[in-house]
Design a protein around this motif. Sequence first.
Motif, mmCIF file in Angstrom:
data_model
loop_
_atom_site.group_PDB
_atom_site.id
_atom_site.type_symbol
_atom_site.label_atom_id
_atom_site.label_comp_id
_atom_site.label_asym_id
_atom_site.label_seq_id
_atom_site.Cartn_x
_atom_site.Cartn_y
_atom_site.Cartn_z
ATOM 1 N N PRO A 212 0.799 -1.236 0.000
ATOM 2 C CA PRO A 212 0.000 0.000 0.000
ATOM 3 C C PRO A 212 0.827 1.280 0.000
ATOM 4 O O PRO A 212 0.295 2.347 -0.251
ATOM 5 C CB PRO A 212 -0.823 -0.119 1.280
ATOM 6 C CG PRO A 212 -0.041 -1.015 2.152
ATOM 7 C CD PRO A 212 0.723 -1.933 1.288
ATOM 8 N N ASN A 213 2.140 1.176 0.317
ATOM 9 C CA ASN A 213 2.972 2.378 0.398
ATOM 10 C C ASN A 213 4.140 2.273 -0.577
ATOM 11 O O ASN A 213 5.149 1.615 -0.278
ATOM 12 C CB ASN A 213 3.501 2.554 1.827
ATOM 13 C CG ASN A 213 2.365 2.614 2.824
ATOM 14 O OD1 ASN A 213 2.116 1.671 3.559
ATOM 15 N ND2 ASN A 213 1.635 3.695 2.814
ATOM 16 N N PRO A 214 4.045 2.909 -1.741
ATOM 17 C CA PRO A 214 5.139 2.815 -2.720
ATOM 18 C C PRO A 214 6.426 3.487 -2.239
ATOM 19 O O PRO A 214 6.389 4.355 -1.371
ATOM 20 C CB PRO A 214 4.571 3.515 -3.956
ATOM 21 C CG PRO A 214 3.373 4.239 -3.525
ATOM 22 C CD PRO A 214 2.912 3.693 -2.231
ATOM 23 N N LYS A 215 7.542 3.068 -2.857
ATOM 24 C CA LYS A 215 8.865 3.545 -2.438
ATOM 25 C C LYS A 215 9.252 4.826 -3.166
ATOM 26 O O LYS A 215 8.782 5.073 -4.274
ATOM 27 C CB LYS A 215 9.926 2.497 -2.771
ATOM 28 C CG LYS A 215 9.840 1.236 -1.976
ATOM 29 C CD LYS A 215 10.999 0.309 -2.293
ATOM 30 C CE LYS A 215 10.825 -0.412 -3.597
ATOM 31 N NZ LYS A 215 11.815 -1.456 -3.845
ATOM 32 N N ASP A 254 11.978 -1.079 6.611
ATOM 33 C CA ASP A 254 13.151 -1.508 5.856
ATOM 34 C C ASP A 254 14.149 -0.380 5.632
ATOM 35 O O ASP A 254 15.141 -0.565 4.943
ATOM 36 C CB ASP A 254 12.712 -2.092 4.505
ATOM 37 C CG ASP A 254 11.820 -1.144 3.730
ATOM 38 O OD1 ASP A 254 11.482 -0.076 4.278
ATOM 39 O OD2 ASP A 254 11.449 -1.452 2.582
ATOM 40 N N GLY A 255 13.879 0.800 6.207
ATOM 41 C CA GLY A 255 14.802 1.923 6.083
ATOM 42 C C GLY A 255 14.616 2.741 4.819
ATOM 43 O O GLY A 255 15.318 3.720 4.604
ATOM 44 N N GLN A 256 13.684 2.349 3.989
ATOM 45 C CA GLN A 256 13.459 3.090 2.744
ATOM 46 C C GLN A 256 12.349 4.118 2.934
ATOM 47 O O GLN A 256 11.407 3.883 3.693
ATOM 48 C CB GLN A 256 13.051 2.112 1.642
ATOM 49 C CG GLN A 256 14.231 1.446 0.981
ATOM 50 C CD GLN A 256 13.853 0.861 -0.354
ATOM 51 O OE1 GLN A 256 12.833 0.218 -0.460
ATOM 52 N NE2 GLN A 256 14.663 1.079 -1.364
ATOM 53 N N TRP A 257 12.495 5.218 2.195
ATOM 54 C CA TRP A 257 11.442 6.229 2.241
ATOM 55 C C TRP A 257 10.260 5.748 1.418
ATOM 56 O O TRP A 257 10.423 5.290 0.297
ATOM 57 C CB TRP A 257 11.961 7.564 1.703
ATOM 58 C CG TRP A 257 12.832 8.262 2.687
ATOM 59 C CD1 TRP A 257 14.182 8.360 2.660
ATOM 60 C CD2 TRP A 257 12.403 8.925 3.874
ATOM 61 N NE1 TRP A 257 14.636 9.049 3.747
ATOM 62 C CE2 TRP A 257 13.562 9.423 4.514
ATOM 63 C CE3 TRP A 257 11.167 9.172 4.465
ATOM 64 C CZ2 TRP A 257 13.519 10.133 5.708
ATOM 65 C CZ3 TRP A 257 11.121 9.879 5.661
ATOM 66 C CH2 TRP A 257 12.278 10.354 6.263
ATOM 67 N N ARG A 258 9.101 5.847 2.009
ATOM 68 C CA ARG A 258 7.879 5.423 1.342
ATOM 69 C C ARG A 258 6.867 6.548 1.396
ATOM 70 O O ARG A 258 7.089 7.559 2.075
ATOM 71 C CB ARG A 258 7.304 4.170 2.016
ATOM 72 C CG ARG A 258 8.175 2.943 1.817
ATOM 73 C CD ARG A 258 7.628 1.718 2.510
ATOM 74 N NE ARG A 258 8.436 0.571 2.182
ATOM 75 C CZ ARG A 258 8.262 -0.194 1.104
ATOM 76 N NH1 ARG A 258 7.266 0.060 0.279
ATOM 77 N NH2 ARG A 258 9.043 -1.209 0.848
ATOM 78 N N VAL A 259 5.776 6.370 0.706
ATOM 79 C CA VAL A 259 4.755 7.422 0.648
ATOM 80 C C VAL A 259 3.417 6.853 1.098
ATOM 81 O O VAL A 259 2.976 5.820 0.598
ATOM 82 C CB VAL A 259 4.646 7.996 -0.784
ATOM 83 C CG1 VAL A 259 3.497 8.983 -0.878
ATOM 84 C CG2 VAL A 259 5.940 8.654 -1.199
#
Lengths: 328, 174
Positions: A212-215, A254-259
């Motif tokens: 549900p939250n793209p990177k 996972d440490g990645q920016w998501r939206v």
Amino acid sequence: MSLRDSPLGELKVPLAWTAAVAVIVAGVAATAVLMSDRRETFQAEAYGASRSVSDRVLTPVGEVLSAPGRWTGAGVETIRGYFFAVSENRRLKGELREMRQWRDVAIALRDTNERYRVLLGLKTDPPIPMVAARIVTDSRGPYANTRLANAGREKGVESGNPVMSEHGLVGRVIGVTDGASRVLLLTDIASRTPVMIDRTNARAILTGDGGPNPKLDYLRGIDPVKQGDRILTSGDGGVLPRGLPVGTAVKGLDGQWRVVLASDKSAIDFVRILLFEDFTQLVNYKDLDRTSVPPPTPGAPTLPPPVPATPPPRARRPRQSPAPRPRR
Amino acid sequence: MSQARSLEPWRWLGIPMVQVLAATILFGVPLRIWGLRLPEPIFPLAVVFAWAVIRPSMIAPFLVLAMGFFLDLYWGGPLGLWALCLLIAYGVVLAARPIMAGQSRTILWAWYALVVATGHAGGLSVRDAGREESARPDPHAVAIPRHNHPLSLRTSAHRHVRRRRRQVPVGGAG
């Protein structure tokens, strides 16, 4: 001699083996179809007749099936509106008071903006026409995140048009037929959207991964994004207009920016399809390609005289024999 | 003593196929109840498992193929991916059928979970084949049980993101 009488007549192939052969044949057919599929090219001609026909058939079915849910929702809203009319009225009055202040600010800003535009001679984007549509089917499973909307070619929808809900960007159209269009959501694994961070103007590519939250991929700069930053479309590449709200930035486990998508705030039932044409579609290539010859400079040596319309008869040349090949 | 009913293909293949496709269309309605979407069971997977367990058949794989194509067309995915995923599941059950025979219902449920996982693993591998590393989805983001369990389960990663979302002030940083 009949087959029953022959030695082959007694031959019995185990059913499991014949079923296994059938599985292999079906698997080969599925693989061949999958390899020839060009869905991810997002070209209008790659959508295919089978998809167009199925969308056209399934859209009215989806409309009929979703009608009871729609009616129930409308009924619940009516009852809620009846019972909570006083509190709703109070809330709306407060909102109106706040909006009046914002209206004054908006008028002042518009006036300033127009002055700047006149002073700078700035050419802004033309207004984008849009059509309203209702979502009639939802996708399931991990392989696709798409929706079917009940507005198609007859309303001017084209492949690539951005789709918005009342909260923000939902996705874009990947296939159009009469009366239906297939919308690829931002969360689909094939979705790539050029975005920018509103605060820093940094660019990134919003990459769907099935969740549900793209990177946010390909982020540039030092600390370009912070928790809660607003994400907008950047308009880079001319696929989408600039400044459409997409969501807010969060850091995933996972440490990645998501939206967190703005369109995820409520059910995506009614959408607006923006009939957006980017610069490359608007520009007149015929005019651009037409090169006018500049006038001759006074005093400069003139060009050689033009070639006459009827060329003089050519002198007959002796026929040349082909050059001999070098010997090896 | 009454005569045993013959196993007609339309009875054990045709009717279940129509039923699961109807259920798929019904559950494809974009409906949210208190903010929650409808559950996401993949109905054809249950039928694929049952067909292979009941008896091997030459018609069944082609019906599985047809159901897969329908899912791809209906959900807008790459054409052939669901067909391949279902055929992998069917093939696994067909191969393990002698082991499954006579097992209890609990063991069959465990087999079903294994077959679903294998089918999805095959489907995800095919989908991600040829993609560059950064374009591959996060395994946390695609939870296999979520799409087969009657209840839509969320992974821990998504719960974390949701928790963080609640911490974000309204209107963003601005």
